[in-house]
Design a protein around this motif. Structure first.
Motif, PDB file in Angstrom:
ATOM      1  N   ILE A 198       0.836  -1.203   0.000  1.00  0.00           N
ATOM      2  CA  ILE A 198       0.000   0.000   0.000  1.00  0.00           C
ATOM      3  C   ILE A 198       0.867   1.248   0.000  1.00  0.00           C
ATOM      4  CG2 ILE A 198      -1.600   1.348   1.419  1.00  0.00           C
ATOM      5  CD1 ILE A 198      -2.881  -1.286   2.269  1.00  0.00           C
ATOM      6  N   GLY A 199       1.935   1.223   0.784  1.00  0.00           N
ATOM      7  CA  GLY A 199       2.841   2.373   0.834  1.00  0.00           C
ATOM      8  C   GLY A 199       3.458   2.674  -0.521  1.00  0.00           C
ATOM      9  N   ARG A 200       3.799   1.643  -1.285  1.00  0.00           N
ATOM     10  CA  ARG A 200       4.371   1.849  -2.616  1.00  0.00           C
ATOM     11  C   ARG A 200       3.338   2.442  -3.575  1.00  0.00           C
ATOM     12  NH1 ARG A 200       9.260   0.120  -3.989  1.00  0.00           N
ATOM     13  NH2 ARG A 200       8.631   0.223  -6.191  1.00  0.00           N
ATOM     14  N   ILE A 201       2.097   2.020  -3.470  1.00  0.00           N
ATOM     15  CA  ILE A 201       1.055   2.582  -4.328  1.00  0.00           C
ATOM     16  C   ILE A 201       0.848   4.056  -4.017  1.00  0.00           C
ATOM     17  CG2 ILE A 201      -1.405   2.516  -4.873  1.00  0.00           C
ATOM     18  CD1 ILE A 201      -1.354  -0.475  -4.496  1.00  0.00           C
ATOM     19  N   ILE A 202       0.778   4.382  -2.739  1.00  0.00           N
ATOM     20  CA  ILE A 202       0.518   5.763  -2.342  1.00  0.00           C
ATOM     21  C   ILE A 202       1.588   6.701  -2.868  1.00  0.00           C
ATOM     22  CG2 ILE A 202       0.413   7.316  -0.345  1.00  0.00           C
ATOM     23  CD1 ILE A 202      -0.947   5.089   1.199  1.00  0.00           C
ATOM     24  N   GLY A 203       2.842   6.243  -2.894  1.00  0.00           N
ATOM     25  CA  GLY A 203       3.943   7.129  -3.259  1.00  0.00           C
ATOM     26  C   GLY A 203       4.321   7.131  -4.728  1.00  0.00           C
ATOM     27  N   ASP A 204       3.646   6.366  -5.575  1.00  0.00           N
ATOM     28  CA  ASP A 204       4.052   6.294  -6.977  1.00  0.00           C
ATOM     29  C   ASP A 204       3.472   7.448  -7.793  1.00  0.00           C
ATOM     30  OD1 ASP A 204       5.318   4.394  -9.128  1.00  0.00           O
ATOM     31  OD2 ASP A 204       3.394   5.066  -9.948  1.00  0.00           O
ATOM     32  N   THR A 205       4.247   7.884  -8.799  1.00  0.00           N
ATOM     33  CA  THR A 205       3.804   8.985  -9.656  1.00  0.00           C
ATOM     34  C   THR A 205       3.730   8.582 -11.118  1.00  0.00           C
ATOM     35  OG1 THR A 205       4.842  10.573  -8.154  1.00  0.00           O
ATOM     36  CG2 THR A 205       4.248  11.377 -10.336  1.00  0.00           C
ATOM     37  N   ALA A 206       4.730   7.839 -11.615  1.00  0.00           N
ATOM     38  CA  ALA A 206       4.812   7.536 -13.044  1.00  0.00           C
ATOM     39  C   ALA A 206       3.575   6.783 -13.525  1.00  0.00           C
ATOM     40  CB  ALA A 206       6.078   6.729 -13.326  1.00  0.00           C
ATOM     41  N   ILE A 207       3.173   5.762 -12.791  1.00  0.00           N
ATOM     42  CA  ILE A 207       2.007   4.977 -13.201  1.00  0.00           C
ATOM     43  C   ILE A 207       0.745   5.826 -13.159  1.00  0.00           C
ATOM     44  CG2 ILE A 207       0.529   3.040 -12.519  1.00  0.00           C
ATOM     45  CD1 ILE A 207       3.030   1.530 -11.721  1.00  0.00           C
ATOM     46  N   VAL A 208       0.623   6.648 -12.124  1.00  0.00           N
ATOM     47  CA  VAL A 208      -0.561   7.497 -12.007  1.00  0.00           C
ATOM     48  C   VAL A 208      -0.640   8.466 -13.180  1.00  0.00           C
ATOM     49  CG1 VAL A 208      -1.737   9.209 -10.588  1.00  0.00           C
ATOM     50  CG2 VAL A 208      -0.543   7.316  -9.500  1.00  0.00           C
ATOM     51  N   TRP A 209       0.486   9.083 -13.507  1.00  0.00           N
ATOM     52  CA  TRP A 209       0.512  10.084 -14.565  1.00  0.00           C
ATOM     53  C   TRP A 209       0.146   9.482 -15.922  1.00  0.00           C
ATOM     54  CZ3 TRP A 209       0.056  14.574 -16.529  1.00  0.00           C
ATOM     55  CH2 TRP A 209       0.676  14.932 -17.713  1.00  0.00           C
ATOM     56  N   LEU A 210       0.658   8.277 -16.214  1.00  0.00           N
ATOM     57  CA  LEU A 210       0.464   7.684 -17.533  1.00  0.00           C
ATOM     58  C   LEU A 210      -0.825   6.880 -17.661  1.00  0.00           C
ATOM     59  CD1 LEU A 210       4.107   6.509 -18.347  1.00  0.00           C
ATOM     60  CD2 LEU A 210       2.864   8.427 -19.359  1.00  0.00           C
ATOM     61  N   THR A 211      -1.323   6.307 -16.575  1.00  0.00           N
ATOM     62  CA  THR A 211      -2.481   5.418 -16.685  1.00  0.00           C
ATOM     63  C   THR A 211      -3.747   5.958 -16.015  1.00  0.00           C
ATOM     64  OG1 THR A 211      -1.884   4.184 -14.683  1.00  0.00           O
ATOM     65  CG2 THR A 211      -0.990   3.400 -16.776  1.00  0.00           C
ATOM     66  N   LEU A 212      -3.627   7.041 -15.272  1.00  0.00           N
ATOM     67  CA  LEU A 212      -4.816   7.639 -14.650  1.00  0.00           C
ATOM     68  C   LEU A 212      -5.167   8.973 -15.276  1.00  0.00           C
ATOM     69  CD1 LEU A 212      -7.028   7.451 -12.523  1.00  0.00           C
ATOM     70  CD2 LEU A 212      -5.446   8.448 -10.859  1.00  0.00           C
ATOM     71  N   GLY A 213      -4.182   9.641 -15.853  1.00  0.00           N
ATOM     72  CA  GLY A 213      -4.446  10.923 -16.499  1.00  0.00           C
ATOM     73  C   GLY A 213      -4.030  12.089 -15.640  1.00  0.00           C
ATOM     74  N   GLY A 214      -4.265  13.284 -16.164  1.00  0.00           N
ATOM     75  CA  GLY A 214      -3.776  14.485 -15.503  1.00  0.00           C
ATOM     76  C   GLY A 214      -4.845  15.412 -14.971  1.00  0.00           C
ATOM     77  N   SER A 215      -6.064  14.926 -14.871  1.00  0.00           N
ATOM     78  CA  SER A 215      -7.139  15.774 -14.354  1.00  0.00           C
ATOM     79  C   SER A 215      -7.061  15.847 -12.838  1.00  0.00           C
ATOM     80  CB  SER A 215      -8.499  15.208 -14.768  1.00  0.00           C
ATOM     81  OG  SER A 215      -9.547  15.906 -14.144  1.00  0.00           O
TER      82      SER A 215
END
Length: 314
Positions: free
Chosen positions: A222-239
């Protein structure tokens, strides 16, 4: 009493001094990060900052809060953890209780080790290739209004959650495997001697005895998910806000929310609200402080669970 040679005493002192120096430097770096975050972010924290949605404004007073990025972090963490837990536990059980020494077991362990070393941005790019296929459109939305294009958008909470599960999978597997290996063999032998099957022994004895270690592995993931940015930026979008049908929190719109893009605290910090301006210094540190607090709480929970498990085994 044995008297150590002089060069042994010198090497012992040097090793001890080096250990304390390394520990001190690590603590100083952590303390510096926390102090900076507190210095610039503490004044921003307020109920309004925590429970209002962000606004694309260059003014601090009108920039809103971190409600949707905070909710997005929770949603993404829940999806990634729920998906990764079952695969990680199944793999750990196989490696500990069923896998025999041979080529296949070596391949599985090598795959886990290699996956743990793959950069998150590479995993995110892989996800984009897969989840933009038209067959995967049910996980996000189909691109419309572009002639000759038949592809899925490939960015949503569902897509990002699956990608996060892939990212944390090797770390959770290794943690769970070590927890299962720590179960005393006498527990397992006693259960088998009483006539229990191997699977029942695993479910009723091994998993119960290792539950604290298993929970620790999940919390670290869970801690690794909370702190990740690259995956969020590319697969979740920028809104910075929830997209999809509004209001996003209405029960009839939950599926639409999961199939569309949003943000987490890490992307909110990157943008420093407003989007692309990069001039909300204090706001970014306020969100950073919230993120640090969440990670600290996760690690504290892991430590407490580990201590509780050690006490129970003692």
């Amino acid at each position: 009493m044995t008297i150590k040679p002089k060069h042994h005493r010198v090497s012992d002192l040097a090793g001890t001094a080096y250990s304390y120096l390394a520990m001190g430097l690590l603590v100083c770096v952590l303390a510096f990060i926390l102090l900076v975050a507190l210095r610039y972010g503490w004044g921003v924290l307020s109920p309004r900052f925590l429970f209002s949605e962000p606004n694309p404004s260059a003014l601090d007073a009108a920039s809103g809060g971190i409600l949707t990025p905070l909710i997005g972090t929770v949603i993404l963490t829940a999806i990634g953890t729920l998906i990764a837990f079952h695969f990680a536990l199944s793999t750990a059980i196989y490696l500990c209780f069923y896998a025999k020494r041979g080529l296949f077991r070596t391949l599985v362990k090598s795959a886990v080790d290699i996956l743990s070393g793959v950069p998150t941005v590479v995993i995110a790019l892989f996800a984009l290739v897969i989840f933009t296929l038209p067959q995967m459109g049910f996980l996000s939305t189909m691109i419309e209004g572009v002639e000759g294009t038949n592809r899925a958008y490939g960015r949503s909470f569902l897509v990002a959650g699956i990608t996060m599960a892939i990212m944390i999978l090797p770390f959770v597997i290794k943690s769970m495997e070590e927890a299962l290996k720590a179960v005393p063999s006498s527990y397992l032998d006693a259960s088998l001697a009483l006539g229990a099957t191997r699977w029942r022994t695993i479910c009723k004895v091994a998993l119960n005895a290792a539950r604290d270690g298993l929970a620790t592995g999940v919390i670290l993931g869970i801690g690794r998910i909370i702190g990740d940015t690259a995956i969020v930026w590319l697969t979740l979008g920028g809104s910075i806000r929830m997209t999809g049908n509004q209001p996003w929190f209405a029960p009839e719109n939950w599926l639409s929310t999961l199939q569309n893009s949003g943000s987490t605290l890490t992307t909110y910090i990157y943008y420093t609200s407003p989007v692309g301006e990069g001039n909300q210094f204090d706001v970014a540190f306020g969100a950073s402080l919230v993120l640090i607090i969440m990670i600290v709480l996760m690690n504290a929970a892991a430590a407490l669970i580990g201590r509780a498990g050690a006490k129970n085994r003692a």
